[in-house]
Design a protein around this motif. Structure first.
Motif, PDB file in Angstrom:
ATOM      1  N   SER A  43       0.927  -1.242  -0.010  1.00  0.00           N
ATOM      2  CA  SER A  43      -0.039  -0.010  -0.005  1.00  0.00           C
ATOM      3  C   SER A  43       0.750   1.184  -0.030  1.00  0.00           C
ATOM      4  N   VAL A  45       3.188   4.254  -1.148  1.00  0.00           N
ATOM      5  CA  VAL A  45       3.368   4.567  -2.606  1.00  0.00           C
ATOM      6  C   VAL A  45       4.810   4.842  -2.728  1.00  0.00           C
ATOM      7  N   TYR A 191       6.552   8.665   6.786  1.00  0.00           N
ATOM      8  CA  TYR A 191       5.134   8.973   6.951  1.00  0.00           C
ATOM      9  C   TYR A 191       5.339  10.171   8.343  1.00  0.00           C
ATOM     10  N   ASN A 240      -5.964   8.313   7.131  1.00  0.00           N
ATOM     11  CA  ASN A 240      -5.881   8.875   5.629  1.00  0.00           C
ATOM     12  C   ASN A 240      -4.443   9.416   5.401  1.00  0.00           C
ATOM     13  N   THR A 242      -0.641   8.861   3.988  1.00  0.00           N
ATOM     14  CA  THR A 242      -0.033   8.252   2.983  1.00  0.00           C
ATOM     15  C   THR A 242       1.423   7.867   3.574  1.00  0.00           C
ATOM     16  N   ARG A 244       5.130   6.661   2.276  1.00  0.00           N
ATOM     17  CA  ARG A 244       5.667   6.639   1.210  1.00  0.00           C
ATOM     18  C   ARG A 244       7.097   5.767   1.194  1.00  0.00           C
TER      19      ARG A 244
END
Length: 249
Positions: A43, A45, A191, A240, A242, A244
């Motif tokens: 999940s 990115v 994050y 919520n 993200t 990476r």
């Protein structure tokens, strides 16, 4: 929204914890950005444009190793093992740092948790080591490293964990090769989160190393024996955010 330069160091725009969204009747607080979290590599990115993590750790550094008690002013605390207590190694000022996008973050200290606070692909590791850094404007950046059984010894982590200071016992001063404390693969999950101990301050840049590091069974077992109930904070909702991923080998 105006983003600071630091907001792009990990690829996640940082929103102040006190930010609110005004409505006609009330103000709604921004979602909590707490740590630790569960990370799913599929999940995350993949973001090769994230800045490289540059390590500037020396091959010789004198550490001051001590037991951190949650309630330092309470004599009875010596008989009570608190969940936020740990073993911490303080690093002399100006001796070690990392750089991201040209910004230098000084290494203040590192400490340990059991089990690992973060979870990677559903897996808890035996230990998690946190390298706590401070930026030029007071920013906090933490590099997290998972530690496992099966090492052959000789790592800086083994040197610290081999003879652990006891609660309310004597501190220790040791010299280690800090340069060898991290794996060669510096790929990281990044994050925006918080401290994992009180007061759980947000705005912390987290870099979670994907590659774990092996220490001796005795090092793991000794720390687990010192904290039989663990000293890790429970997982927090992602809300919520993200996560990476920056590959760096």
């Amino acid at each position: 929204m105006i983003h600071s330069r630091r907001s792009f160091l990990i690829g996640v725009p940082i929103v102040a914890a006190a930010t609110v969204v005004a409505t006609s009747t009330s103000a709604i607080a921004a979602p909590s950005h707490q740590s630790p979290i569960a990370i799913r590599s599929r999940s995350a990115v993949d973001d090769p444009e994230l800045p490289e993590l540059v390590i500037d750790y020396p091959d010789h550094v004198d550490l001051h190793v001590h037991y951190v008690r949650h309630d330092m002013d309470n004599p009875a605390g010596c008989t009570i093992r608190g969940p936020e207590e740990t073993i911490q190694a303080d690093v002399p000022a100006g001796t070690a740092a990392v750089r991201i996008a040209g910004v230098r973050y000084e290494l203040l200290q590192f400490h340990f948790h059991t089990r690992s606070e973060h979870v990677l692909d559903g897996h808890h590791y035996s230990l998690e080591q946190h390298y706590v850094h401070r930026g030029p404007h007071g920013q906090t950046l933490v590099i997290a490293l998972f530690l496992t059984h099966g090492g052959r010894g000789g790592t800086p982590q083994d040197a610290v964990l081999h003879t652990l200071p006891q609660e309310c016992g004597n501190d220790r001063d040791i010299a280690v090769n800090l340069e060898k404390s991290l794996p060669g693969d510096l790929s990281t999950f990044r994050y925006d989160g918080s401290l994992t101990t009180a007061p759980y301050t947000e705005g912390v840049s987290w870099l979670i190393l994907r590659r774990h590091h092996a220490v001796t069974d005795a090092s793991v077992n000794g720390f687990e024996k010192l904290f039989p109930k663990g000293n890790a904070r429970k997982l927090q909702p992602l809300n919520n955010r993200t996560v990476r991923y920056r590959r760096q080998r």
